[in-house]
Design a protein around this motif. Structure first.
Motif, PDB file in Angstrom:
ATOM      1  N   PHE A  98      -9.394  15.830 -33.425  1.00  0.00           N
ATOM      2  CA  PHE A  98      -8.710  15.643 -32.151  1.00  0.00           C
ATOM      3  C   PHE A  98      -7.913  16.883 -31.757  1.00  0.00           C
ATOM      4  O   PHE A  98      -7.331  17.579 -32.605  1.00  0.00           O
ATOM      5  CB  PHE A  98      -7.801  14.427 -32.220  1.00  0.00           C
ATOM      6  N   VAL A  99      -7.877  17.111 -30.451  1.00  0.00           N
ATOM      7  CA  VAL A  99      -7.095  18.217 -29.905  1.00  0.00           C
ATOM      8  C   VAL A  99      -5.632  17.799 -29.900  1.00  0.00           C
ATOM      9  O   VAL A  99      -5.246  16.862 -29.209  1.00  0.00           O
ATOM     10  CB  VAL A  99      -7.557  18.575 -28.482  1.00  0.00           C
ATOM     11  N   GLY A 100      -4.816  18.470 -30.679  1.00  0.00           N
ATOM     12  CA  GLY A 100      -3.401  18.122 -30.778  1.00  0.00           C
ATOM     13  C   GLY A 100      -3.206  16.965 -31.730  1.00  0.00           C
ATOM     14  O   GLY A 100      -2.936  17.154 -32.903  1.00  0.00           O
ATOM     15  N   SER A 101      -3.375  15.727 -31.248  1.00  0.00           N
ATOM     16  CA  SER A 101      -3.205  14.539 -32.076  1.00  0.00           C
ATOM     17  C   SER A 101      -4.183  13.473 -31.619  1.00  0.00           C
ATOM     18  O   SER A 101      -4.848  13.609 -30.581  1.00  0.00           O
ATOM     19  CB  SER A 101      -1.764  14.021 -31.984  1.00  0.00           C
ATOM     20  N   VAL A 102      -4.251  12.396 -32.400  1.00  0.00           N
ATOM     21  CA  VAL A 102      -5.187  11.312 -32.064  1.00  0.00           C
ATOM     22  C   VAL A 102      -4.873  10.723 -30.692  1.00  0.00           C
ATOM     23  O   VAL A 102      -5.772  10.312 -29.959  1.00  0.00           O
ATOM     24  CB  VAL A 102      -5.131  10.220 -33.159  1.00  0.00           C
ATOM     25  N   VAL A 105     -11.664  15.526 -27.907  1.00  0.00           N
ATOM     26  CA  VAL A 105     -12.286  16.287 -28.994  1.00  0.00           C
ATOM     27  C   VAL A 105     -13.202  17.343 -28.375  1.00  0.00           C
ATOM     28  O   VAL A 105     -13.592  17.235 -27.203  1.00  0.00           O
ATOM     29  CB  VAL A 105     -13.100  15.376 -29.940  1.00  0.00           C
ATOM     30  N   PHE A 106     -13.517  18.359 -29.174  1.00  0.00           N
ATOM     31  CA  PHE A 106     -14.519  19.341 -28.774  1.00  0.00           C
ATOM     32  C   PHE A 106     -15.821  19.009 -29.479  1.00  0.00           C
ATOM     33  O   PHE A 106     -15.858  18.828 -30.705  1.00  0.00           O
ATOM     34  CB  PHE A 106     -14.079  20.762 -29.137  1.00  0.00           C
ATOM     35  N   VAL A 121     -12.603  10.781 -25.282  1.00  0.00           N
ATOM     36  CA  VAL A 121     -13.049   9.652 -26.101  1.00  0.00           C
ATOM     37  C   VAL A 121     -11.967   8.577 -26.107  1.00  0.00           C
ATOM     38  O   VAL A 121     -10.847   8.811 -25.652  1.00  0.00           O
ATOM     39  CB  VAL A 121     -13.354  10.102 -27.553  1.00  0.00           C
ATOM     40  N   ILE A 122     -12.324   7.418 -26.638  1.00  0.00           N
ATOM     41  CA  ILE A 122     -11.345   6.337 -26.852  1.00  0.00           C
ATOM     42  C   ILE A 122     -11.269   6.085 -28.346  1.00  0.00           C
ATOM     43  O   ILE A 122     -12.260   5.679 -28.968  1.00  0.00           O
ATOM     44  CB  ILE A 122     -11.734   5.054 -26.104  1.00  0.00           C
ATOM     45  N   ALA A 123     -10.084   6.375 -28.929  1.00  0.00           N
ATOM     46  CA  ALA A 123      -9.898   6.216 -30.366  1.00  0.00           C
ATOM     47  C   ALA A 123      -9.512   4.783 -30.701  1.00  0.00           C
ATOM     48  O   ALA A 123      -8.808   4.116 -29.940  1.00  0.00           O
ATOM     49  CB  ALA A 123      -8.824   7.187 -30.867  1.00  0.00           C
ATOM     50  N   GLY A 124      -9.993   4.319 -31.858  1.00  0.00           N
ATOM     51  CA  GLY A 124      -9.641   2.995 -32.345  1.00  0.00           C
ATOM     52  C   GLY A 124      -8.679   3.092 -33.516  1.00  0.00           C
ATOM     53  O   GLY A 124      -7.643   3.753 -33.438  1.00  0.00           O
ATOM     54  N   THR A 149     -13.812  20.537 -35.976  1.00  0.00           N
ATOM     55  CA  THR A 149     -12.671  20.016 -36.744  1.00  0.00           C
ATOM     56  C   THR A 149     -11.572  21.046 -36.968  1.00  0.00           C
ATOM     57  O   THR A 149     -10.494  20.689 -37.431  1.00  0.00           O
ATOM     58  CB  THR A 149     -13.143  19.488 -38.110  1.00  0.00           C
ATOM     59  N   SER A 150     -11.819  22.325 -36.674  1.00  0.00           N
ATOM     60  CA  SER A 150     -10.762  23.337 -36.794  1.00  0.00           C
ATOM     61  C   SER A 150     -11.027  24.454 -35.815  1.00  0.00           C
ATOM     62  O   SER A 150     -12.175  24.706 -35.433  1.00  0.00           O
ATOM     63  CB  SER A 150     -10.692  23.889 -38.230  1.00  0.00           C
ATOM     64  N   GLY A 151      -9.947  25.125 -35.409  1.00  0.00           N
ATOM     65  CA  GLY A 151     -10.070  26.232 -34.458  1.00  0.00           C
ATOM     66  C   GLY A 151      -9.918  25.807 -33.016  1.00  0.00           C
ATOM     67  O   GLY A 151     -10.073  26.632 -32.114  1.00  0.00           O
TER      68      GLY A 151
END
Length: 355
Positions: free
Chosen positions: A291-295, A300-301, A315-318, A339-341
């Motif tokens: 996630f970009v920043g936080s959940v 996401v990228f 997206v929609i996180a569960g 996941t990084s960068g």
């Protein structure tokens, strides 16, 4: 002359050292830059595949047992202890007499209150008779009735104090501590008499995190294990779930546990609550670091394999399940998330994958 030459040499050596350090730092920065940007302007990133997995919600949590009922029993009357009928470790039932207080003074007070009440009843009867013939006023009759009522209340209070001279257990349990001896004087302000503990039912206190507490509710049946009795299983039921997390961002939970017939479990022992849930349907999971920043950003990228660029996706996180997050909408199985960068990325930025 020599001193000047030495000073000049020291200055030259110092400047040479500084130049060497700067050169090494430049090489390190160039190496970092080369790692971050490989190719023609591409940002180095790490990726993970979007997979559909069976969500395992089962977990366990350790805690310690405390009594469901624990009472420090205090005196209600003043007097000298004349008899003690129980010892530490004895099992007692509700209403059982544990000790007696010398009731001589209390009994004298009750007799005086009884005499006062009987006298008030006679006075009231006389006033009623006189009122019928006009000998007394309504006010005098009302005062006689009030005196009778007050005398009755004082008698009831003295009878209660006399009854309390027999110190009775208010609960079922075990005498864990005895604080008095025969001959000791107790006060009406609350001298500590006994500590009574009921271990027929215990409470197991444990802590769970935010993703775990979301699947729990009051009344859930929980399996309880004890390392002291590894072959036995105990039954528990959730009776309390904290509405607010504590300082460690965990939620305190209380589980009422039925002891066995021998009352083998004791307060202070350690126990393990085993939380089992029905098998879940497979769901799409991604690493939490996607996630970009936080959940909570719900962004996401995703790697566009055709152009080797990063595409920003809503997206929609569960549920958060440890290091993974359930995705309800926005991603499909088989896609690749970065996941990084992400801090160096924008929508459409060229990327290179770090193996």
């Amino acid at each position: 002359m020599k001193r000047g030459i030495i000073t000049a040499l020291i200055i030259i050596l110092a400047l040479g050292g500084i130049a060497l350090v700067l050169s090494n730092n430049k090489k390190k920065n160039e190496a970092k830059t080369a790692f971050i940007a490989q190719g023609s302007g591409a940002i180095a990133v790490r990726v993970a595949s979007v997979e559909k997995k069976v969500v395992d919600l089962d977990f366990s949590s350790n805690g310690s047992f405390v009594p469901k009922q624990e009472l420090n029993f205090l005196s209600e009357n003043a007097g000298r202890v004349s008899k003690i009928l129980v010892e530490e470790g004895d099992r007692v039932s509700k209403g059982q007499v544990l000790a007696r207080i010398d009731a001589e003074i209390i009994n004298t007070d009750r007799e005086t209150a009884e005499a006062t009440y009987q006298n008030a009843l006679r006075d009231e009867a006389r006033y009623k008779s006189s009122y019928a013939t006009g000998g007394v006023t309504q006010q005098q009759l009302d005062q006689a009735k009030l005196a009778t009522q007050n005398a009755k209340l004082r008698l009831q209070a003295s009878q209660r104090r006399l009854s309390d001279a027999n110190i009775k257990s208010p609960i079922n349990g075990i005498i864990n501590k005895r604080y008095i001896e025969v001959g000791a004087f107790v006060t009406a302000q609350g001298t500590q008499l006994f500590e009574i503990v009921d271990v027929s039912k215990l409470k197991l206190k444990v802590n769970v995190n935010e993703s775990q507490v979301a699947n729990l509710k009051i009344g859930d049946k929980i399996e309880i294990k004890s390392s002291v009795f590894p072959t036995e299983k105990f039954n528990g039921r959730i009776t309390f779930i904290a509405a607010k997390a504590d300082g460690t961002l965990n939620f305190p939970i209380e589980i009422e546990v039925d002891n066995n017939t021998k009352n083998s479990l004791r307060a202070g022992m350690y126990g393990t609550a085993v939380f089992n849930f029905p098998k879940q349907a497979p769901g799409i999971l991604v690493p939490r670091t996607s996630f970009v920043g936080s959940v909570s950003s719900n962004q996401v990228f995703v790697l566009d394999k055709a152009s080797n660029t990063a595409k920003l996706r809503k997206v929609i996180a569960g549920r958060i399940l440890g290091d993974s997050v359930e995705i309800l909408e926005g991603l499909n199985e088989g896609e690749t998330v970065i996941t990084s960068g992400q801090i160096n990325l924008a929508d459409g930025t060229p990327v290179s994958i770090v193996k």
